[in-house]
Design an enzyme around this catalytic site. Structure first.
Site, short mmCIF file in Angstrom:
data_model
loop_
_atom_site.label_atom_id
_atom_site.label_comp_id
_atom_site.label_asym_id
_atom_site.label_seq_id
_atom_site.Cartn_x
_atom_site.Cartn_y
_atom_site.Cartn_z
N SER A 271 0.85 -1.20 0.00
CA SER A 271 0.00 0.00 0.00
C SER A 271 0.88 1.24 0.00
CB SER A 271 -0.90 0.02 1.25
OG SER A 271 -1.57 1.26 1.38
N TYR B 186 -1.33 -0.96 10.40
CA TYR B 186 -1.47 -1.26 8.96
C TYR B 186 -0.28 -0.72 8.18
CZ TYR B 186 -3.48 -1.21 4.24
OH TYR B 186 -3.69 -1.39 2.90
#
Length: 261
Positions: free
Chosen positions: A144, A157
């Protein structure tokens, strides 16, 4: 009748039951690819496999929890026996939930690292010896743009995705002398059940189908990194160059975290 416009006949895809993974599985199978689809949700995988009967390719369900290393190894053996060694693997399975400082819990971070990082490592551990033995293969891992720098409420995350970026970069150097291709995929914000948990504005939000198209295009390129959408990826790349203090100030202002609640 199969469509051979894509360079792969078979792909192993994890996290195929929802979000980007589901859109990828559908797009690949619709273009003639045999997709060996893994996820924990067996019912969703079977439904996807049934829908694929109308497409030029097909989806074959291989239910799997990638946090179980033995199950990962057994699943790849089953795929090899039934479909042959996949020409491309896309390790997409992962999760996200907010880990803000106001209710930071190490157990939540551990869960994210166990799935996003160690789950991916279990898959890499299974496929790498086979690809190295044959000196061929194509590995793509979905990380990401959140792995570039810290974002609000995404400590766990973001840490997991930063780890994947570093992991793939190191492995790519180890395998530089081989014919094995490694690519890291860094999407921006994509509308999925996971991003629905974010409480802050998500710029340049994409639909899963758009993300799948960008990934398939990028997989056919020579790029080491596939990142999108272009404007957000450029912005995050520039922000990565800023001094830490200035970066924190700008992101806090942009997301409203500079104001006391």
């Amino acid at each position: 009748m199969s469509n051979h416009s894509l360079p792969w006949q078979s792909v192993w895809l994890t996290g195929a039951s929802q979000g980007i993974g589901l859109a990828l599985a559908e797009a690949l199978a619709q273009q003639g690819v045999t997709v060996c689809a893994s996820a924990r949700n067996e019912e969703a995988l079977q439904a996807l496999a049934r829908r694929s009967r109308l497409w030029s390719g097909k989806v074959v369900a291989y239910p799997l929890d990638i946090t179980d290393s033995s199950a990962v190894a057994e699943t790849l053996v089953q795929i090899e026996v039934e479909q042959g060694l996949p020409q491309l693997v896309i390790f997409n399975a992962g999760s996200h939930h907010p880990t803000p400082a106001t209710r930071f819990q190490s157990d939540e971070v551990r869960q994210l690292l166990e799935l996003n990082v160690m789950g991916t490592c279990h898959c890499l551990e299974a496929i790498l010896p086979r690809y190295i033995q044959h000196n061929t293969g194509h590995i793509a891992v979905v990380a990401s743009l959140a792995g570039y720098r810290g974002l609000p409420s995404a400590a766990g995350y973001g840490a997991s995705k930063a780890a994947l970026n570093n992991l793939l970069e190191a492995l790519a150097i180890d395998l530089y002398h081989t014919d094995i291709r490694l690519q890291i995929i860094n999407p921006g914000f994509v509308r999925t059940p996971l991003t629905d948990r974010n409480a802050f504005p998500m710029p340049f939000l994409m639909e899963p189908e758009q993300a799948a198209a960008a990934i398939i295009h990028g997989l056919q390129s020579g790029r080491a990194e596939i990142r999108f959408p272009r404007r957000f990826a450029l912005l995050m790349g520039l922000l990565r160059l800023l001094p830490a203090g200035l970066y924190r100030y700008l992101i806090a202002r942009a997301t409203g975290y500079d104001r006391a609640v």
